[in-house]
Design a protein around this motif. Structure first.
Motif, PDB file in Angstrom:
ATOM      1  N   GLY A  41      -0.063  23.881  26.036  1.00 16.95           N
ATOM      2  CA  GLY A  41       0.613  24.088  27.310  1.00 16.95           C
ATOM      3  C   GLY A  41      -0.270  23.608  28.452  1.00 16.95           C
ATOM      4  N   SER A  42       0.271  23.652  29.663  1.00 15.22           N
ATOM      5  CA  SER A  42      -0.448  23.186  30.863  1.00 15.22           C
ATOM      6  C   SER A  42      -1.164  21.857  30.605  1.00 15.22           C
ATOM      7  N   ILE A  43      -0.421  20.939  30.003  1.00 14.17           N
ATOM      8  CA  ILE A  43      -0.979  19.652  29.571  1.00 14.17           C
ATOM      9  C   ILE A  43      -1.530  18.836  30.745  1.00 14.17           C
ATOM     10  N   VAL A  97       1.381  13.017  27.150  1.00 14.23           N
ATOM     11  CA  VAL A  97       2.772  12.801  26.766  1.00 14.23           C
ATOM     12  C   VAL A  97       3.412  14.160  26.903  1.00 14.23           C
ATOM     13  N   ASP A  98       4.389  14.257  27.823  1.00 17.03           N
ATOM     14  CA  ASP A  98       4.944  15.577  28.109  1.00 17.03           C
ATOM     15  C   ASP A  98       6.358  15.448  28.676  1.00 17.03           C
ATOM     16  N   ILE A  99       6.989  16.617  28.795  1.00 16.97           N
ATOM     17  CA  ILE A  99       8.340  16.663  29.347  1.00 16.97           C
ATOM     18  C   ILE A  99       8.275  16.632  30.864  1.00 16.97           C
ATOM     19  N   VAL A 100       9.140  15.805  31.453  1.00 18.07           N
ATOM     20  CA  VAL A 100       9.275  15.788  32.910  1.00 18.07           C
ATOM     21  C   VAL A 100      10.713  16.152  33.233  1.00 18.07           C
ATOM     22  N   GLU A 101      10.864  17.167  34.080  1.00 18.30           N
ATOM     23  CA  GLU A 101      12.226  17.540  34.468  1.00 18.30           C
ATOM     24  C   GLU A 101      12.423  17.134  35.929  1.00 18.30           C
ATOM     25  N   THR A 102      11.898  17.905  36.854  1.00 19.67           N
ATOM     26  CA  THR A 102      12.048  17.552  38.274  1.00 19.67           C
ATOM     27  C   THR A 102      10.943  16.599  38.728  1.00 19.67           C
ATOM     28  N   GLY A 103       9.840  16.581  37.998  1.00 17.39           N
ATOM     29  CA  GLY A 103       8.696  15.742  38.378  1.00 17.39           C
ATOM     30  C   GLY A 103       7.724  16.463  39.297  1.00 17.39           C
ATOM     31  N   SER A 104       8.046  17.715  39.669  1.00 20.66           N
ATOM     32  CA  SER A 104       7.169  18.374  40.651  1.00 20.66           C
ATOM     33  C   SER A 104       5.810  18.757  40.066  1.00 20.66           C
ATOM     34  N   THR A 105       5.743  19.086  38.788  1.00 20.53           N
ATOM     35  CA  THR A 105       4.422  19.416  38.208  1.00 20.53           C
ATOM     36  C   THR A 105       3.509  18.195  38.290  1.00 20.53           C
TER      37      THR A 105
HETATM   38  C1  PRP Z   1       7.159  21.894  31.106  1.00 26.64           C
HETATM   39  C2  PRP Z   1       6.433  20.583  30.909  1.00 26.64           C
HETATM   40  C3  PRP Z   1       5.879  20.304  32.275  1.00 26.64           C
HETATM   41  C4  PRP Z   1       6.923  20.886  33.201  1.00 26.64           C
HETATM   42  C5  PRP Z   1       7.790  19.783  33.729  1.00 26.64           C
HETATM   43  O1  PRP Z   1       6.218  22.900  31.044  1.00 26.64           O
HETATM   44  O2  PRP Z   1       5.430  20.708  29.913  1.00 26.64           O
HETATM   45  O3  PRP Z   1       4.647  20.923  32.465  1.00 26.64           O
HETATM   46  O4  PRP Z   1       7.725  21.784  32.414  1.00 26.64           O
HETATM   47  O5  PRP Z   1       8.742  20.241  34.640  1.00 26.64           O
HETATM   48  P1  PRP Z   1       8.916  19.589  36.085  1.00 26.64           P
HETATM   49  O6  PRP Z   1       8.996  18.104  35.922  1.00 26.64           O
HETATM   50  O7  PRP Z   1      10.233  20.165  36.574  1.00 26.64           O
HETATM   51  O8  PRP Z   1       7.773  20.011  36.947  1.00 26.64           O
HETATM   52  P2  PRP Z   1       6.568  24.413  30.786  1.00 26.64           P
HETATM   53  O9  PRP Z   1       6.990  25.057  32.053  1.00 26.64           O
HETATM   54  O10 PRP Z   1       7.536  24.529  29.670  1.00 26.64           O
HETATM   55  O11 PRP Z   1       5.160  25.043  30.376  1.00 26.64           O
HETATM   56  P3  PRP Z   1       3.934  24.498  29.553  1.00 26.64           P
HETATM   57  O12 PRP Z   1       2.953  24.045  30.585  1.00 26.64           O
HETATM   58  O13 PRP Z   1       3.464  25.683  28.808  1.00 26.64           O
HETATM   59  O14 PRP Z   1       4.353  23.384  28.647  1.00 26.64           O
END
Ligand code: PRP
Length: 207
Positions: free
Chosen positions: A139-141, A154-162
């Motif tokens: 987590g917190s990649i 390599v991670d999931i991007v949803e809104t891109g704000s992270t």
């Molecule tokens: C997921 C993913 C990113 C974030 C992306 O993390 O790993 O850190 O959401 O979302 P965003 O593009 O809307 O900012 P998650 O909240 O599942 O926690 P994690 O850090 O434990 O993977």
């Protein structure tokens, strides 16, 4: 016979449950604020339970759940032996390579990739013939390239704000993701009518 449905714990699961309810499979207690994990509506022969999102395919693959909802990310990473019945068109996001801008310049060096999705990352770079070193995190990649543990993530991007808030940017999009309805293979074989009916009723129930 009761149809057992595994839902991913969290916001996506709640949204998906509401869709099941609108489709004619309600079990109002599901959204109650309790620590209870299993809920049954005997009148409709349906049972829901909350599972950790990455565990949903395990319940379904082994037949402890007939049906489940899992993100395409989990299905690509773990390749469970289940049927993927429908794209629920919700929980949309992308699997991306991200990092500080310009990190790709030196492609002779082994690229250090931090990720929760080691298989997806490995497959992606194998296709490109790029030599990589996977650093598996849970987590917190986004921290990894900032403090020098990795070159990219390599991670999931949803809104891109992270990414934005951590001064990282998308370098490549690997694959679009969304929530999928999955079924145990034997359940689908023996209860095809019941499962197909559910899929049909769910279709068109947006969100
Ligand atoms: C997921 C993913 C990113 C974030 C992306 O993390 O790993 O850190 O959401 O979302 P965003 O593009 O809307 O900012 P998650 O909240 O599942 O926690 P994690 O850090 O434990 O993977």
């Amino acid at each position: 016979m009761t149809l057992s449905i595994a839902l991913p714990k969290g916001r996506l699961g709640e949204k998906v449950y509401e869709r099941f309810a609108r489709a004619g499979y309600p079990c109002p207690e599901v959204l109650s604020e309790s620590r209870k994990l299993i809920f049954e509506n005997p009148d409709l022969s349906v049972r829901y339970f909350w599972a950790k999102p990455s565990d949903v395919p395990i319940y379904v693959e082994r037949g402890a759940a007939d049906i489940g909802v899992a993100g395409k990310d989990i299905l690509l990473e773990y390749e469970p032996d289940v049927y993927e019945l429908a794209d629920l068109d919700t929980g949309k996001c992308r699997m991306c390579v991200a990092g500080p801008a310009g990190v790709y310049q030196d492609d002779k060096k082994t690229l250090r990739v931090a990720t929760k999705f080691s298989c997806i990352a490995r497959m992606h770079y194998a296709k490109k013939g790029r030599d990589i070193d996977i650093i598996h995190l849970n987590g917190s990649i986004e921290i990894a390239p900032i403090i020098g543990l990795s070159d990219v993530i390599v991670d999931i991007v949803e809104t891109g704000s992270t990414l934005r808030e951590n001064h990282l940017e998308i370098l490549e999009t690997i694959v679009p993701l969304s929530a999928r309805l999955i079924a145990n293979r034997a359940s689908y074989f023996f209860r095809k009518e019941q499962v197909d009916q559910l899929v049909t009723k769910l279709a068109g129930k947006e969100g």
